[in-house]
Design an enzyme around this catalytic site. Structure first.
Site, PDB file in Angstrom:
ATOM      1  N   ARG A  96      17.424   0.716  20.378  1.00 28.25           N
ATOM      2  CA  ARG A  96      18.381   0.974  21.461  1.00 28.25           C
ATOM      3  C   ARG A  96      18.521  -0.320  22.233  1.00 28.25           C
ATOM      4  O   ARG A  96      17.543  -0.786  22.846  1.00 28.25           O
ATOM      5  CB  ARG A  96      17.898   2.124  22.351  1.00 28.25           C
ATOM      6  CG  ARG A  96      18.722   2.310  23.598  1.00 28.25           C
ATOM      7  CD  ARG A  96      18.414   3.596  24.344  1.00 28.25           C
ATOM      8  NE  ARG A  96      19.022   4.732  23.680  1.00 28.25           N
ATOM      9  CZ  ARG A  96      19.284   5.911  24.267  1.00 28.25           C
ATOM     10  NH1 ARG A  96      18.997   6.097  25.544  1.00 28.25           N
ATOM     11  NH2 ARG A  96      19.842   6.894  23.595  1.00 28.25           N
ATOM     12  N   HIS A 123      26.990   5.092  19.336  1.00 26.68           N
ATOM     13  CA  HIS A 123      25.817   5.983  19.376  1.00 26.68           C
ATOM     14  C   HIS A 123      25.945   6.941  18.182  1.00 26.68           C
ATOM     15  O   HIS A 123      26.211   8.138  18.352  1.00 26.68           O
ATOM     16  CB  HIS A 123      25.802   6.732  20.710  1.00 26.68           C
ATOM     17  CG  HIS A 123      24.482   7.355  21.057  1.00 26.68           C
ATOM     18  ND1 HIS A 123      23.346   7.228  20.288  1.00 26.68           N
ATOM     19  CD2 HIS A 123      24.116   8.148  22.116  1.00 26.68           C
ATOM     20  CE1 HIS A 123      22.348   7.895  20.861  1.00 26.68           C
ATOM     21  NE2 HIS A 123      22.794   8.454  21.957  1.00 26.68           N
ATOM     22  N   GLN A 126      24.143  10.423  17.939  1.00 26.13           N
ATOM     23  CA  GLN A 126      24.730  11.430  18.838  1.00 26.13           C
ATOM     24  C   GLN A 126      25.944  12.075  18.162  1.00 26.13           C
ATOM     25  O   GLN A 126      26.112  13.301  18.201  1.00 26.13           O
ATOM     26  CB  GLN A 126      25.146  10.776  20.154  1.00 26.13           C
ATOM     27  CG  GLN A 126      25.770  11.741  21.145  1.00 26.13           C
ATOM     28  CD  GLN A 126      24.757  12.738  21.687  1.00 26.13           C
ATOM     29  OE1 GLN A 126      23.708  12.358  22.176  1.00 26.13           O
ATOM     30  NE2 GLN A 126      25.063  14.029  21.608  1.00 26.13           N
ATOM     31  N   ASP A 215      31.483  12.170  29.131  1.00 21.92           N
ATOM     32  CA  ASP A 215      30.260  11.369  29.229  1.00 21.92           C
ATOM     33  C   ASP A 215      30.210  10.854  30.675  1.00 21.92           C
ATOM     34  O   ASP A 215      31.182  11.003  31.435  1.00 21.92           O
ATOM     35  CB  ASP A 215      30.340  10.204  28.221  1.00 21.92           C
ATOM     36  CG  ASP A 215      29.039   9.406  28.069  1.00 21.92           C
ATOM     37  OD1 ASP A 215      28.029   9.744  28.706  1.00 21.92           O
ATOM     38  OD2 ASP A 215      29.053   8.405  27.311  1.00 21.92           O
ATOM     39  N   CYS A 255      26.817  14.551  25.833  1.00 21.54           N
ATOM     40  CA  CYS A 255      25.618  13.991  25.194  1.00 21.54           C
ATOM     41  C   CYS A 255      24.379  14.130  26.068  1.00 21.54           C
ATOM     42  O   CYS A 255      23.257  14.163  25.559  1.00 21.54           O
ATOM     43  CB  CYS A 255      25.853  12.529  24.844  1.00 21.54           C
ATOM     44  SG  CYS A 255      26.174  11.472  26.285  1.00 21.54           S
ATOM     45  N   ARG A 283      20.020  16.979  18.072  1.00 22.82           N
ATOM     46  CA  ARG A 283      19.668  15.573  17.925  1.00 22.82           C
ATOM     47  C   ARG A 283      18.523  15.389  16.917  1.00 22.82           C
ATOM     48  O   ARG A 283      18.450  14.376  16.234  1.00 22.82           O
ATOM     49  CB  ARG A 283      19.272  14.977  19.292  1.00 22.82           C
ATOM     50  CG  ARG A 283      20.416  14.883  20.318  1.00 22.82           C
ATOM     51  CD  ARG A 283      21.532  13.959  19.852  1.00 22.82           C
ATOM     52  NE  ARG A 283      20.994  12.688  19.429  1.00 22.82           N
ATOM     53  CZ  ARG A 283      20.692  11.674  20.251  1.00 22.82           C
ATOM     54  NH1 ARG A 283      20.930  11.782  21.537  1.00 22.82           N
ATOM     55  NH2 ARG A 283      20.206  10.537  19.767  1.00 22.82           N
TER      56      ARG A 283
HETATM   57  N1   CP Z   1      22.149  11.594  24.621  1.00 22.02           N
HETATM   58  C1   CP Z   1      21.187  10.638  24.626  1.00 22.02           C
HETATM   59  O1   CP Z   1      21.191   9.681  23.865  1.00 22.02           O
HETATM   60  O2   CP Z   1      20.216  10.861  25.562  1.00 22.02           O
HETATM   61  P1   CP Z   1      19.033   9.849  25.923  1.00 22.02           P
HETATM   62  O3   CP Z   1      19.656   8.657  26.606  1.00 22.02           O
HETATM   63  O4   CP Z   1      18.133  10.638  26.840  1.00 22.02           O
HETATM   64  O5   CP Z   1      18.347   9.435  24.658  1.00 22.02           O
HETATM   65  N1  NVA Z   2      27.333   6.334  27.640  1.00 28.61           N
HETATM   66  C1  NVA Z   2      25.975   6.645  28.043  1.00 28.61           C
HETATM   67  C2  NVA Z   2      25.331   7.531  27.041  1.00 28.61           C
HETATM   68  C3  NVA Z   2      23.907   7.898  27.347  1.00 28.61           C
HETATM   69  C4  NVA Z   2      23.288   8.731  26.268  1.00 28.61           C
HETATM   70  C5  NVA Z   2      25.183   5.345  28.214  1.00 28.61           C
HETATM   71  O1  NVA Z   2      25.327   4.446  27.387  1.00 28.61           O
HETATM   72  O2  NVA Z   2      24.457   5.238  29.194  1.00 28.61           O
END
Ligand code: CP
Ligand code: NVA
Length: 300
Positions: A96, A123, A126, A215, A255, A283
């Site tokens: 990440r 992502h 997701q 989102d 998400c 997930r």
């Molecule tokens: N939806 C998602 O990726 O959640 P987290 O940021 O908690 O991993």
């Molecule tokens: N768009 C959001 C998604 C979190 C799961 C972010 O990147 O923070």
């Protein structure tokens, strides 16, 4: 050839369907038995960390969580050197990261599959969970449309790619300057036969849609834009009035984490159309299916 999952577009439509099938396999092969998976997180996570760790365990492997202070991608050593090092001990790297290009560099330098656990661009895990949710809740994809309301985020881009690949129609409503670029619209359009409508009117996007998705108005790393974004995004809040324009059997997805009262009201998030907890639960099978599929691509 080592396969990676950095974007949904790394998969063809048949491959994406194979990943969805692998996700619902009740007895997956333990393809990671005796093997490690390095899961590097440069941003916070609840769902992705836990789902991916448990997916690795379900496939017989041993996940090792690595926080930002420990390896320091491009700080203590380069992303390439991190990938080379992790490839020596592990059969999979998940990461990440802030900048998507870091994933590209890790995939090039390492020798094991790299999975995107969220970047500024996309992502994919997701989006796979979202497709699983749509398939189980609505019975399939054909003739269905997804309406994205709000910021065209990393999550939006991956969902649009995935939805296009499986033949869903896509409507996007974002404030001016926060929607998909023309290159995004062209890329989404080229992936599927279904139409892509991108505009600024949330009611137009949601009208007749079967899946309504939003989102956060500001993503991780954009917190300093919060004050500027709030008034711009207020007309894009998903509330009961907006949901009333969707199809009779429409579902709502997010998400998570949600900023309750900002991009979505409690009434919608906790209401009868919401499937956000099914989505969150999905997930885990999504990660398990994607990892099993990726790892098995390298096997004879
Ligand atoms: N939806 C998602 O990726 O959640 P987290 O940021 O908690 O991993
Ligand atoms: N768009 C959001 C998604 C979190 C799961 C972010 O990147 O923070």
């Amino acid at each position: 050839m080592t396969r990676h999952l950095l974007d949904i577009t790394d998969l063809s439509c048949p491959e994406l369907l194979e990943v969805l099938d692998a996700a619902v396999d009740p007895a997956p092969d333990p393809v990671l038995e005796g093997r490690g998976a390095a899961l590097l997180f440069n941003k916070p996570s609840a769902r992705t960390r836990h789902a991916t760790e448990m997916a690795v365990v379900a496939l017989g492997g041993h996940p090792i969580y690595v926080g930002p202070e420990e390896v320091g991608i491009d700080e203590r050593e380069t992303a390439e050197d991190v990938a080379r090092t992790m490839s020596a001990y592990h059969h999979l790297i998940g990461a990440r990261v802030h900048e998507h290009a870091v994933l590209d560099r890790m995939a090039l330098a390492g020798s094991v599959p790299v999975v995107n656990l969220l970047s500024d661009r996309s992502h994919p895990l997701q989006a796979i969970a979202d497709l699983l949710t749509v398939r189980s809740e609505l019975g399939g994809f054909q003739g269905r449309t997804v309406a994205w309301v709000g910021d065209f985020s990393n999550v939006a881009r991956s969902l649009a790619h995935a939805a296009a690949l499986v033949g869903m129609g896509i409507a996007i409503a974002s404030p001016d300057g926060y929607g998909p670029s023309q290159a995004d619209v062209d890329e989404i359009g080229a992936l599927g036969a279904a139409p892509v409508e991108a505009g600024t009117d949330p009611v137009a996007a949601v009208t007749g849609a079967h899946v309504v998705v939003t989102d956060a108005w500001y993503s991780m790393g954009q917190e300093d834009e919060k004050a500027e974004r709030m008034p711009i995004f207020t007309p894009y809040r998903v509330d009961a009035a907006l949901m009333s324009h969707a199809a009779d059997d429409a579902i709502f997805l997010h998400c998570l984490p949600a900023h309750r009262g900002d991009e979505v009201t409690d009434e919608v998030l906790d209401g009868p159309r919401s499937r956000v907890w099914v989505e969150a639960a999905n997930r885990l099978p999504a990660a398990r299916g994607a990892i099993a599929w990726l790892v098995s691509q390298g096997s004879p």
